[in-house]
Scaffold this motif. Structure first.
Motif, PDB file in Angstrom:
ATOM      1  N   PRO A 298      33.798  50.166  48.454  1.00 39.33           N
ATOM      2  CA  PRO A 298      34.124  48.990  47.724  1.00 39.33           C
ATOM      3  C   PRO A 298      33.118  47.670  48.001  1.00 39.33           C
ATOM      4  CG  PRO A 298      35.894  50.118  49.309  1.00 39.33           C
ATOM      5  CD  PRO A 298      34.704  50.929  49.239  1.00 39.33           C
ATOM      6  N   SER A 299      33.041  47.037  46.825  1.00 38.44           N
ATOM      7  CA  SER A 299      32.287  45.623  46.740  1.00 38.44           C
ATOM      8  C   SER A 299      32.726  44.623  46.997  1.00 38.44           C
ATOM      9  CB  SER A 299      31.728  45.832  45.327  1.00 38.44           C
ATOM     10  OG  SER A 299      32.768  45.717  44.365  1.00 38.44           O
ATOM     11  N   LYS A 300      34.338  44.735  47.221  1.00 32.69           N
ATOM     12  CA  LYS A 300      34.997  43.625  47.338  1.00 32.69           C
ATOM     13  C   LYS A 300      36.379  44.079  47.789  1.00 32.69           C
ATOM     14  CE  LYS A 300      36.292  41.889  42.720  1.00 32.69           C
ATOM     15  NZ  LYS A 300      36.426  40.862  41.852  1.00 32.69           N
ATOM     16  N   TYR A 301      37.279  43.290  48.154  1.00 29.88           N
ATOM     17  CA  TYR A 301      38.721  43.860  48.499  1.00 29.88           C
ATOM     18  C   TYR A 301      39.511  42.398  48.183  1.00 29.88           C
ATOM     19  CZ  TYR A 301      36.610  47.095  51.541  1.00 29.88           C
ATOM     20  OH  TYR A 301      35.928  48.118  52.051  1.00 29.88           O
ATOM     21  N   LEU A 302      40.876  43.101  47.634  1.00 29.45           N
ATOM     22  CA  LEU A 302      42.038  41.901  47.368  1.00 29.45           C
ATOM     23  C   LEU A 302      43.289  42.524  47.871  1.00 29.45           C
ATOM     24  CD1 LEU A 302      41.219  40.906  43.778  1.00 29.45           C
ATOM     25  CD2 LEU A 302      40.877  39.171  45.897  1.00 29.45           C
ATOM     26  N   ASP A 303      43.998  41.624  48.335  1.00 24.90           N
ATOM     27  CA  ASP A 303      45.302  41.892  48.812  1.00 24.90           C
ATOM     28  C   ASP A 303      46.600  41.821  47.681  1.00 24.90           C
ATOM     29  OD1 ASP A 303      44.309  42.605  51.195  1.00 24.90           O
ATOM     30  OD2 ASP A 303      44.962  40.623  52.284  1.00 24.90           O
ATOM     31  N   TYR A 304      47.228  42.856  47.524  1.00 24.04           N
ATOM     32  CA  TYR A 304      48.157  43.054  46.187  1.00 24.04           C
ATOM     33  C   TYR A 304      49.475  43.045  46.917  1.00 24.04           C
ATOM     34  CZ  TYR A 304      45.250  43.985  42.411  1.00 24.04           C
ATOM     35  OH  TYR A 304      43.976  44.163  41.269  1.00 24.04           O
ATOM     36  N   MET A 305      50.481  41.703  46.793  1.00 22.16           N
ATOM     37  CA  MET A 305      51.429  41.746  47.478  1.00 22.16           C
ATOM     38  C   MET A 305      52.472  42.015  46.583  1.00 22.16           C
ATOM     39  SD  MET A 305      50.251  40.406  50.190  1.00 22.16           S
ATOM     40  CE  MET A 305      51.659  40.084  51.054  1.00 22.16           C
ATOM     41  N   PHE A 306      53.285  43.050  47.329  1.00 24.02           N
ATOM     42  CA  PHE A 306      54.549  43.860  46.705  1.00 24.02           C
ATOM     43  C   PHE A 306      56.014  43.447  47.346  1.00 24.02           C
ATOM     44  CE2 PHE A 306      51.047  46.395  45.167  1.00 24.02           C
ATOM     45  CZ  PHE A 306      51.727  46.630  43.897  1.00 24.02           C
TER      46      PHE A 306
ATOM     47  N   ASP B 219      32.705  49.409  42.259  1.00 29.66           N
ATOM     48  CA  ASP B 219      32.020  48.837  41.150  1.00 29.66           C
ATOM     49  C   ASP B 219      31.523  50.223  40.435  1.00 29.66           C
ATOM     50  OD1 ASP B 219      30.656  47.469  39.410  1.00 29.66           O
ATOM     51  OD2 ASP B 219      29.260  46.465  40.649  1.00 29.66           O
ATOM     52  N   LEU B 220      32.160  50.501  39.200  1.00 30.45           N
ATOM     53  CA  LEU B 220      31.624  51.479  38.446  1.00 30.45           C
ATOM     54  C   LEU B 220      30.236  51.392  37.866  1.00 30.45           C
ATOM     55  CD1 LEU B 220      34.821  52.639  36.788  1.00 30.45           C
ATOM     56  CD2 LEU B 220      34.004  53.542  38.943  1.00 30.45           C
ATOM     57  N   TYR B 221      29.817  50.238  37.677  1.00 30.67           N
ATOM     58  CA  TYR B 221      28.501  49.986  37.174  1.00 30.67           C
ATOM     59  C   TYR B 221      27.600  49.252  38.169  1.00 30.67           C
ATOM     60  CZ  TYR B 221      30.812  51.189  32.492  1.00 30.67           C
ATOM     61  OH  TYR B 221      31.691  51.719  31.834  1.00 30.67           O
TER      62      TYR B 221
ATOM     63  N   ASN C 215      35.655  49.429  28.503  1.00 33.19           N
ATOM     64  CA  ASN C 215      35.708  50.252  29.984  1.00 33.19           C
ATOM     65  C   ASN C 215      35.885  49.458  30.907  1.00 33.19           C
ATOM     66  OD1 ASN C 215      35.339  52.690  28.631  1.00 33.19           O
ATOM     67  ND2 ASN C 215      33.256  52.670  28.537  1.00 33.19           N
ATOM     68  N   GLY C 216      36.700  49.737  32.076  1.00 34.53           N
ATOM     69  CA  GLY C 216      36.879  49.299  32.997  1.00 34.53           C
ATOM     70  C   GLY C 216      35.825  48.756  34.034  1.00 34.53           C
ATOM     71  N   LEU C 217      35.733  47.573  34.704  1.00 35.87           N
ATOM     72  CA  LEU C 217      34.375  47.330  35.607  1.00 35.87           C
ATOM     73  C   LEU C 217      34.640  48.198  37.022  1.00 35.87           C
ATOM     74  CD1 LEU C 217      33.748  43.845  34.858  1.00 35.87           C
ATOM     75  CD2 LEU C 217      32.781  45.808  33.991  1.00 35.87           C
ATOM     76  N   TYR C 218      35.939  48.366  37.356  1.00 34.99           N
ATOM     77  CA  TYR C 218      36.324  48.756  38.829  1.00 34.99           C
ATOM     78  C   TYR C 218      37.224  49.919  38.735  1.00 34.99           C
ATOM     79  CZ  TYR C 218      34.034  44.287  40.228  1.00 34.99           C
ATOM     80  OH  TYR C 218      33.193  43.491  40.296  1.00 34.99           O
ATOM     81  N   ALA C 219      37.260  50.764  40.027  1.00 36.73           N
ATOM     82  CA  ALA C 219      38.299  51.741  40.336  1.00 36.73           C
ATOM     83  C   ALA C 219      38.979  51.338  41.227  1.00 36.73           C
ATOM     84  CB  ALA C 219      37.851  52.725  40.274  1.00 36.73           C
ATOM     85  N   PRO C 220      40.266  51.623  41.818  1.00 32.10           N
ATOM     86  CA  PRO C 220      40.882  50.994  42.973  1.00 32.10           C
ATOM     87  C   PRO C 220      40.653  52.205  44.031  1.00 32.10           C
ATOM     88  CG  PRO C 220      42.679  51.698  41.367  1.00 32.10           C
ATOM     89  CD  PRO C 220      41.252  51.950  40.674  1.00 32.10           C
TER      90      PRO C 220
ATOM     91  N   GLU D 159      24.108  52.063  35.746  1.00 35.43           N
ATOM     92  CA  GLU D 159      24.762  53.221  34.975  1.00 35.43           C
ATOM     93  C   GLU D 159      25.964  53.395  35.417  1.00 35.43           C
ATOM     94  OE1 GLU D 159      22.173  56.478  35.517  1.00 35.43           O
ATOM     95  OE2 GLU D 159      20.445  55.484  34.263  1.00 35.43           O
ATOM     96  N   MET D 160      26.987  53.997  34.532  1.00 34.31           N
ATOM     97  CA  MET D 160      28.403  54.215  35.039  1.00 34.31           C
ATOM     98  C   MET D 160      28.458  55.342  35.948  1.00 34.31           C
ATOM     99  SD  MET D 160      31.640  55.170  32.539  1.00 34.31           S
ATOM    100  CE  MET D 160      33.442  55.157  33.487  1.00 34.31           C
ATOM    101  N   VAL D 161      29.275  55.303  36.869  1.00 35.93           N
ATOM    102  CA  VAL D 161      29.344  56.313  37.997  1.00 35.93           C
ATOM    103  C   VAL D 161      30.623  57.045  37.859  1.00 35.93           C
ATOM    104  CG1 VAL D 161      29.751  56.786  40.840  1.00 35.93           C
ATOM    105  CG2 VAL D 161      28.101  54.787  39.722  1.00 35.93           C
TER     106      VAL D 161
END
Length: 320
Positions: free
Chosen positions: A205-213, A189-191, A163-168, A195-197
């Motif tokens: 959000p527990s952190k942020y990242l910039d996705y460059m397109f 953060d789903l966990y 299972n993935g740890l994060y949702a965007p 427990e899974m949310v």
């Protein structure tokens, strides 16, 4: 008399025409107001629609869902990225997009599914661009092994999954320069609580990242993942609290200096006590101290000495 009746009729006719003109004027004014309101509201809606990027943000969230869940490390170009993690994300993206037709895929004796690389190529081209390609081979990522079967030109997928740890959550989309978009993604953060949310909308959000397109032939493709200047509210508040609770260095020094004797007091004490006396009193010879101690011991109470002698030399007993 006839003249009077005719005059009254003319006045009545004028009144009716006047009322009719007033009524028509009021109707025209109302229609004008309604038209102005419609034009203004329509302009507001059009302006809001121009600046509303909700649909675009939702589109990027769906596009990046699997990749964000695997939490890839930041990279400044696809050449420097963890290609294993990118391929892992592409494989599960194919599975996610075809979850309604997975029964149509070929399987082995124990039920493991063969995923053709043609399907992976399609997803890779849609996310990373048509010029990006993988060299397919068996690999292991996140504890899962993906076996490449050259005879079938497909991957044999593991039966179990992780299972993935994060949702965007896409918080902003900014256009930078020509043909570049900065998509700031918040990681939910789903966990986080152990427990899974199941409802990520309740999370922050527990952190942020910039996705460059980067734009290629009118389409935008992922080219880099960078650390974001956006910080979680909890981190910002904690850093602000720590900075508020810790006083500046100058303030600490001032507080220490305020507890020490003032310069005027020090000067007055130095003036009242001669330097020779003060130095003699502070630098007293240790031998003189020992001598005083010995003399004090010698001048002890005689009764103590007698008691000591009586203890050591008891009186002889008489005999008859």
């Amino acid at each position: 008399m006839a003249t009077t009746n005719e005059a009254d009729q003319q006045r009545s006719s004028l009144r009716r025409r006047r009322r009719l003109r007033q009524l028509l004027g009021a109707v025209v004014c109302i229609l004008v107001v309604i038209g102005l309101v419609s034009v203004i509201s329509g302009g507001i809606r059009m302006t809001a629609k121009l600046f509303d990027d909700t649909e675009e943000r939702l589109s990027y969230e769906q596009r990046l869902q699997v990749l964000v869940s695997l939490d890839p490390e930041p990279f400044d170009s696809l050449e420097n990225a963890n290609r294993t993690r990118l391929l892992h994300a592409a494989i599960w993206t194919v599975v996610q997009q075809n979850h309604d037709s997975l029964d149509a895929y070929e399987r082995d004796d124990i039920g493991a599914m063969y995923l053709p690389t043609l399907d992976i190529d399609r997803v890779v081209a849609s996310l990373y661009g048509p010029d990006f390609h993988f060299t397919y081979d068996s690999f292991t990522d996140n504890g899962l092994t993906f076996e490449y079967v050259p005879e079938k030109n497909a991957y044999l997928l593991p039966i179990t999954s992780v299972n993935g740890l994060y949702a965007p959550r896409v918080v902003s989309i900014k256009r930078e320069g020509h043909g570049v978009k900065r998509v700031t993604v918040g990681y939910l953060d789903l966990y986080g609580n152990g427990e899974m949310v199941f409802d990520p909308a309740k999370l922050e959000p527990s952190k942020y990242l910039d996705y460059m397109f980067t734009e290629t032939d009118g389409e935008y493709y992922l080219s880099a993942i960078l650390l974001s200047e956006t910080q979680p509210e909890s981190a910002s508040s904690s850093s602000g609290a720590s900075s508020a609770s810790t006083p500046p260095q100058d303030q600490v020094l001032d507080n220490i200096a305020s507890t020490l004797p003032g310069e005027s007091g020090a000067d007055s004490s130095d003036a009242a006590v001669p330097s020779d006396i003060s130095s003699d009193s502070t630098d007293e010879d240790p031998a003189s101290l020992d001598a005083e101690t010995d003399s004090s011991d010698a001048n002890a109470d005689p009764s103590d000495a007698e008691s000591d002698s009586s203890d050591t030399n008891p009186a002889p007993s008489r005999t008859k």
